[in-house]
Design a protein around this motif. Sequence first.
Motif, PDB file in Angstrom:
ATOM      1  N   LEU A 155       0.831  -1.200   0.000  1.00  0.00           N
ATOM      2  CA  LEU A 155       0.000   0.000   0.000  1.00  0.00           C
ATOM      3  C   LEU A 155       0.869   1.254   0.000  1.00  0.00           C
ATOM      4  O   LEU A 155       1.974   1.258   0.551  1.00  0.00           O
ATOM      5  N   VAL A 156       0.354   2.318  -0.629  1.00  0.00           N
ATOM      6  CA  VAL A 156       1.068   3.599  -0.694  1.00  0.00           C
ATOM      7  C   VAL A 156       0.153   4.717  -0.216  1.00  0.00           C
ATOM      8  O   VAL A 156      -0.998   4.819  -0.654  1.00  0.00           O
ATOM      9  N   LEU A 157       0.668   5.574   0.655  1.00  0.00           N
ATOM     10  CA  LEU A 157      -0.042   6.811   0.997  1.00  0.00           C
ATOM     11  C   LEU A 157       0.724   7.953   0.355  1.00  0.00           C
ATOM     12  O   LEU A 157       1.954   7.905   0.264  1.00  0.00           O
ATOM     13  N   VAL A 158       0.012   8.983  -0.091  1.00  0.00           N
ATOM     14  CA  VAL A 158       0.671  10.210  -0.542  1.00  0.00           C
ATOM     15  C   VAL A 158       0.134  11.318   0.345  1.00  0.00           C
ATOM     16  O   VAL A 158      -1.083  11.540   0.418  1.00  0.00           O
ATOM     17  N   HIS A 159       1.037  11.985   1.058  1.00  0.00           N
ATOM     18  CA  HIS A 159       0.617  12.944   2.086  1.00  0.00           C
ATOM     19  C   HIS A 159       1.428  14.237   1.998  1.00  0.00           C
ATOM     20  O   HIS A 159       2.644  14.237   2.163  1.00  0.00           O
ATOM     21  N   ASP A 160       0.734  15.366   1.772  1.00  0.00           N
ATOM     22  CA  ASP A 160       1.388  16.667   1.674  1.00  0.00           C
ATOM     23  C   ASP A 160       2.141  17.041   2.950  1.00  0.00           C
ATOM     24  O   ASP A 160       1.565  16.997   4.043  1.00  0.00           O
ATOM     25  N   VAL A 171      -8.374   5.442  -1.788  1.00  0.00           N
ATOM     26  CA  VAL A 171      -9.158   6.042  -0.698  1.00  0.00           C
ATOM     27  C   VAL A 171      -8.714   7.481  -0.474  1.00  0.00           C
ATOM     28  O   VAL A 171      -7.511   7.745  -0.390  1.00  0.00           O
ATOM     29  N   ILE A 172      -9.680   8.400  -0.365  1.00  0.00           N
ATOM     30  CA  ILE A 172      -9.328   9.793  -0.079  1.00  0.00           C
ATOM     31  C   ILE A 172     -10.161  10.317   1.087  1.00  0.00           C
ATOM     32  O   ILE A 172     -11.353  10.021   1.199  1.00  0.00           O
ATOM     33  N   ALA A 225     -14.534  18.588  -0.278  1.00  0.00           N
ATOM     34  CA  ALA A 225     -13.170  19.104  -0.332  1.00  0.00           C
ATOM     35  C   ALA A 225     -12.236  17.948   0.024  1.00  0.00           C
ATOM     36  O   ALA A 225     -12.500  17.191   0.969  1.00  0.00           O
ATOM     37  N   VAL A 226     -11.159  17.819  -0.726  1.00  0.00           N
ATOM     38  CA  VAL A 226     -10.307  16.635  -0.616  1.00  0.00           C
ATOM     39  C   VAL A 226      -9.010  16.944   0.118  1.00  0.00           C
ATOM     40  O   VAL A 226      -8.367  17.960  -0.131  1.00  0.00           O
ATOM     41  N   GLN A 227      -8.628  16.046   1.029  1.00  0.00           N
ATOM     42  CA  GLN A 227      -7.408  16.221   1.809  1.00  0.00           C
ATOM     43  C   GLN A 227      -6.399  15.114   1.493  1.00  0.00           C
ATOM     44  O   GLN A 227      -6.620  14.322   0.572  1.00  0.00           O
TER      45      GLN A 227
END
Length: 220
Positions: free
Chosen positions: A93-98, A123-124, A153-155
């Motif tokens: 699994l990969v998360l992308v997080h600002d 998943v968002i 609104a997407v985070q």
Amino acid sequence: MTVVALVPAAGQGTRLGLNRPKAFVELRGRALLSWAVDGLFESGAVDEVVVMVPTDMLSDARALVPSARVVVGGAERTDSVRAGLAVAGAHDLVLVHDAARPLTPPAMIGRVVQALRAGASAVIPVLPVADTVKQVDADGAVVATVDRARLRAVQTPQGFTTEALRAAYEAAPNELATDDAGLVERAGGTVLTVPGDPLAMKITTAFDLRVAQALAQEQS
Ligand code: CTP
Ligand code: MG
């Protein structure tokens, strides 16, 4: 199942307008990047963290987040995510997080990973939109009022099976997107939503930084 988190931190922070890249701006004495990486590890849901930064910030970043792998990002956010994907270890699994979301609650990160573990491939985290939203033409005249009930609104973090995210990026080698799920959508994938959290707000402007300072103060 193991999880890698990619943290895009290679932006310049033009809209914030300070004298350094946004991820290195401090909130209560700690760089935004450090807040974001600590939150990921605190969630207990992440096995590896890869951070993408501007070339001239490599050594600063390595000192700030010694527990993360640090590489050079790219000109656009999508380029930075690609750079992270290229060096990430083999994880399911990969998360992308600002990096620009320093106060993201670890529990929210856990919700995203939980939905992936339950079988979702993308998943968002999202929030309802409070303001009425209108579409305007180039002159600023209103064209339409959008049905707010269906807007979100997407985070971040946005979560994916490694397979789904790699496929989406490979399917669109030259495309830019403001979020990673956008590429999965374009590739025909299904994207699930989970509840976001106002604390996961993105620091974009000086006003956002003031709000985050106040929130961080309140939490400590
Ligand atoms: N980002 C990145 N590589 C880029 C551009 C952005 O890794 N080439 C990262 C930023 O560092 C940030 C996240 O993507 O953590 C969200 O982008 P944004 O809020 O737009 O940050 P900046 O691009 O730095 O800000 P601005 O657009 O105001 O210059
Ligand atoms: Mg930007």
